[in-house]
Design a protein around this motif. Structure first.
Motif, mmCIF file in Angstrom:
data_model
loop_
_atom_site.group_PDB
_atom_site.id
_atom_site.type_symbol
_atom_site.label_atom_id
_atom_site.label_comp_id
_atom_site.label_asym_id
_atom_site.label_seq_id
_atom_site.Cartn_x
_atom_site.Cartn_y
_atom_site.Cartn_z
ATOM 1 N N GLU A 50 -5.502 -17.025 1.069
ATOM 2 C CA GLU A 50 -4.896 -18.188 0.871
ATOM 3 C C GLU A 50 -4.651 -18.381 -0.657
ATOM 4 O O GLU A 50 -3.768 -18.917 -1.068
ATOM 5 N N VAL A 51 -5.602 -18.378 -1.271
ATOM 6 C CA VAL A 51 -5.540 -18.337 -3.056
ATOM 7 C C VAL A 51 -4.588 -17.503 -3.369
ATOM 8 O O VAL A 51 -3.655 -17.922 -4.494
ATOM 9 N N MET A 52 -4.645 -16.253 -2.815
ATOM 10 C CA MET A 52 -3.216 -15.362 -3.410
ATOM 11 C C MET A 52 -2.057 -15.960 -3.072
ATOM 12 O O MET A 52 -0.896 -16.014 -3.786
ATOM 13 N N ARG A 53 -1.801 -16.508 -1.884
ATOM 14 C CA ARG A 53 -0.646 -17.069 -1.357
ATOM 15 C C ARG A 53 -0.166 -18.403 -2.521
ATOM 16 O O ARG A 53 1.013 -18.660 -2.949
ATOM 17 N N MET A 54 -1.210 -19.163 -2.814
ATOM 18 C CA MET A 54 -0.961 -20.067 -3.654
ATOM 19 C C MET A 54 -0.549 -19.803 -5.104
ATOM 20 O O MET A 54 0.348 -20.338 -5.787
ATOM 21 N N ILE A 55 -1.065 -18.860 -5.690
ATOM 22 C CA ILE A 55 -1.146 -18.228 -6.854
ATOM 23 C C ILE A 55 0.567 -17.819 -6.729
ATOM 24 O O ILE A 55 1.327 -18.080 -7.785
ATOM 25 N N SER A 56 1.119 -17.253 -5.812
ATOM 26 C CA SER A 56 2.415 -16.652 -5.670
ATOM 27 C C SER A 56 3.505 -17.710 -5.871
ATOM 28 O O SER A 56 4.530 -17.724 -6.146
ATOM 29 N N ILE A 57 3.182 -18.712 -4.757
ATOM 30 C CA ILE A 57 4.042 -19.992 -4.688
ATOM 31 C C ILE A 57 4.158 -20.672 -6.028
ATOM 32 O O ILE A 57 5.185 -21.342 -6.324
ATOM 33 N N ALA A 58 2.778 -20.889 -6.653
ATOM 34 C CA ALA A 58 2.918 -21.600 -7.935
ATOM 35 C C ALA A 58 3.570 -20.938 -8.855
ATOM 36 O O ALA A 58 4.393 -21.807 -9.594
ATOM 37 N N LYS A 59 3.628 -19.696 -9.187
ATOM 38 C CA LYS A 59 4.238 -19.083 -10.076
ATOM 39 C C LYS A 59 5.817 -19.259 -9.875
ATOM 40 O O LYS A 59 6.715 -19.183 -10.913
ATOM 41 N N ALA A 60 6.253 -18.966 -8.703
ATOM 42 C CA ALA A 60 7.547 -18.990 -8.181
ATOM 43 C C ALA A 60 8.249 -20.450 -8.426
ATOM 44 O O ALA A 60 9.276 -20.711 -8.786
ATOM 45 N N CYS A 61 7.215 -21.466 -8.499
ATOM 46 C CA CYS A 61 7.566 -22.906 -8.899
ATOM 47 C C CYS A 61 7.429 -23.052 -10.200
ATOM 48 O O CYS A 61 7.642 -24.206 -10.680
ATOM 49 N N LYS A 62 7.064 -22.163 -11.029
ATOM 50 C CA LYS A 62 6.768 -22.187 -12.449
ATOM 51 C C LYS A 62 5.948 -23.158 -12.682
ATOM 52 O O LYS A 62 5.926 -24.130 -13.982
ATOM 53 N N LEU A 63 4.762 -23.306 -12.163
ATOM 54 C CA LEU A 63 3.678 -24.204 -12.245
ATOM 55 C C LEU A 63 2.473 -23.401 -13.008
ATOM 56 O O LEU A 63 2.261 -22.296 -12.773
ATOM 57 N N GLN A 64 1.834 -24.133 -13.845
ATOM 58 C CA GLN A 64 0.710 -23.645 -14.533
ATOM 59 C C GLN A 64 -0.576 -23.587 -13.343
ATOM 60 O O GLN A 64 -0.571 -24.416 -12.420
ATOM 61 N N ILE A 65 -1.627 -22.754 -13.469
ATOM 62 C CA ILE A 65 -2.513 -22.688 -12.472
ATOM 63 C C ILE A 65 -3.944 -22.844 -13.272
ATOM 64 O O ILE A 65 -4.294 -22.086 -14.173
ATOM 65 N N MET A 66 -4.752 -23.342 -12.640
ATOM 66 C CA MET A 66 -6.251 -23.497 -12.928
ATOM 67 C C MET A 66 -6.991 -23.303 -11.785
ATOM 68 O O MET A 66 -6.566 -23.571 -10.598
ATOM 69 N N SER A 80 5.596 -29.898 -6.124
ATOM 70 C CA SER A 80 5.956 -29.066 -7.309
ATOM 71 C C SER A 80 7.053 -29.852 -8.237
ATOM 72 O O SER A 80 6.915 -29.646 -9.440
ATOM 73 N N PRO A 81 8.094 -30.723 -7.620
ATOM 74 C CA PRO A 81 8.934 -31.246 -8.672
ATOM 75 C C PRO A 81 8.200 -32.458 -9.599
ATOM 76 O O PRO A 81 9.039 -32.627 -10.520
ATOM 77 N N SER A 82 7.042 -32.720 -9.176
ATOM 78 C CA SER A 82 6.509 -34.027 -9.885
ATOM 79 C C SER A 82 5.350 -33.547 -10.646
ATOM 80 O O SER A 82 4.645 -34.405 -10.814
ATOM 81 N N ILE A 83 4.838 -32.407 -10.942
ATOM 82 C CA ILE A 83 3.795 -31.807 -11.401
ATOM 83 C C ILE A 83 4.016 -30.766 -12.225
ATOM 84 O O ILE A 83 5.091 -30.143 -12.266
ATOM 85 N N HIS A 84 2.866 -30.378 -13.177
ATOM 86 C CA HIS A 84 3.087 -29.475 -14.058
ATOM 87 C C HIS A 84 2.121 -28.275 -13.756
ATOM 88 O O HIS A 84 2.449 -27.026 -14.076
ATOM 89 N N GLY A 85 1.236 -28.574 -12.967
ATOM 90 C CA GLY A 85 -0.024 -27.547 -12.535
ATOM 91 C C GLY A 85 -0.618 -28.091 -11.387
ATOM 92 O O GLY A 85 -0.777 -29.142 -10.936
ATOM 93 N N ILE A 86 -1.461 -26.860 -10.791
ATOM 94 C CA ILE A 86 -2.424 -27.077 -9.788
ATOM 95 C C ILE A 86 -3.607 -26.515 -9.981
ATOM 96 O O ILE A 86 -3.993 -25.539 -10.593
ATOM 97 N N ASN A 87 -4.725 -27.162 -9.494
ATOM 98 C CA ASN A 87 -6.075 -26.530 -9.514
ATOM 99 C C ASN A 87 -6.499 -25.891 -8.269
ATOM 100 O O ASN A 87 -6.594 -26.764 -6.870
ATOM 101 N N ILE A 88 -6.711 -24.564 -8.216
ATOM 102 C CA ILE A 88 -6.845 -24.133 -6.986
ATOM 103 C C ILE A 88 -8.531 -23.978 -6.795
ATOM 104 O O ILE A 88 -9.043 -23.436 -7.578
ATOM 105 N N LYS A 89 -9.150 -24.214 -5.731
ATOM 106 C CA LYS A 89 -10.259 -24.136 -5.341
ATOM 107 C C LYS A 89 -10.745 -23.337 -4.127
ATOM 108 O O LYS A 89 -9.709 -23.488 -3.264
#
Length: 348
Positions: free
Chosen positions: A271-287, A253-262
């Protein structure tokens, strides 16, 4: 509960070439879980993140068959216990994804609600998606763009780069597409096909081509170079192959702006739901992305579409023999139904 496995093969209307090779067809697994007269469905799609690492459907089926007797001791509501068994047995993520999806489909059918309603989400609207152009010559890329434009109303083009011929070939492809569709925004996915030096050069050049972000510019195993690219790139950096699950998000998360969840990488909707929650907590964009998935897996991910900034769930649109019917296309956007569970039917 009773678990059955049915392989099915899908063929692409247009073969897709990325930096790791070309695919024209894929054999996936249809997982069915039956209990109380209700059947839940899930899909497992074999995939790879580096060359020569793909597990095929026969190997996946053998792996799952080995633990079916243990899984059939449970009831479909025991998702946590089932997940524990799958993890303890080192079951591949795509198989875990299929089973977890089938359990949610079963639950939705049990309570007679579509999953988006069950979760209290905004599933009753249209969701814009991107469509993918694989690595090819400039002329072939333009032809593929025209095919998509004739098929649907395109809002966003995702361009696969990282050509074996080098970044000049990548540039030529982008320029041809840009000349054909100067009005359409682009995203770029290199699938790990660039070195750090190439990624820095291309990020500067692509910024001038109306590109919104760069996905997986560096190969798996070179994540230590992401901080340098993050500092230098004028475009947002997303990761795909470098990020499988929620644990990976924290490290990157410190070195990226977003993640691709598959779904297949994550190992299930849970696990997708977990990833969404953590990505949002890290202020990352989600695709959300896909592999050679049918409508079954892509419909499952669309139920969570309201959380995503970008949707790249177009693989089923490029299939000539998709056995399933679920999420539909309207005005270049995906639309869910009110059918219970996933809302997926079989065409066969």
């Amino acid at each position: 509960m009773r678990l059955t496995i049915q392989p099915f093969t899908v063929h692409k209307r247009f073969p897709l070439t990325i930096s790791r090779g070309t695919t024209a067809k894929n054999t996936n697994l249809w997982i069915k879980i039956e209990s109380e007269g209700i059947e839940g469905w899930g899909e497992a799609s074999p995939f790879s993140v580096v060359k020569e690492s793909k597990i095929n459907s026969v190997q996946l089926q053998q792996e799952l068959t080995r633990i079916i007797p243990e899984l059939e001791k449970f009831n479909p509501l025991q998702r946590q216990e089932i997940e524990t068994v799958l993890l303890e047995n080192n079951i591949k993520s795509s198989l875990r994804a299929a089973i977890d999806t089938a359990l949610y489909d079963w639950l939705g059918k049990k309570v007679n609600l579509p999953l988006w309603k069950l979760w209290g989400l905004k599933g009753d609207r249209l969701f814009s998606i991107s469509v993918t152009i694989g690595i090819s010559s400039p002329d072939k890329a333009v032809e593929r763009v025209r095919n998509w434009l004739n098929f649907m109303e395109v809002k966003l083009l995702k361009i696969k780069l990282g050509s074996p011929e080098g970044i000049e070939a990548d540039k030529a492809m982008i320029l041809a597409i840009r000349q054909e569709t100067p009005h359409l925004p682009l995203t770029v996915d290199a699938n790990g096909g660039w070195t750090l030096k190439e990624a820095i050069l291309m990020s500067d050049w692509l910024e001038k081509q109306n590109v919104k972000y760069i996905e997986q510019p560096l190969n798996v195993g070179y994540e230590e170079n992401l901080p340098r690219l993050y500092e230098r790139s004028p475009l947002p950096i997303f990761v795909d192959e470098s990020c499988f699950n929620s644990e990976d998000i924290i490290k990157l998360s410190p070195s990226i702006h977003g993640i691709n969840i598959k779904l297949m990488k994550a190992g299930g909707i849970t696990e997708v739901m977990r990833m969404i929650s953590i990505a949002k907590a890290c202020k990352l964009q989600i695709m959300y992305g896909c592999y050679s998935d049918s409508s079954l897996a892509n419909t499952a991910m669309t139920h969570l579409a309201t959380y995503a900034n970008y949707l790249d769930l177009d693989s089923h649109l490029n299939l000539i023999d998709d056995p399933f019917q679920g999420v539909t296309l309207k005005d270049g956007k995906l639309m869910l139904s009110d059918l219970p569970g996933l809302g997926v039917n079989c065409n066969q």
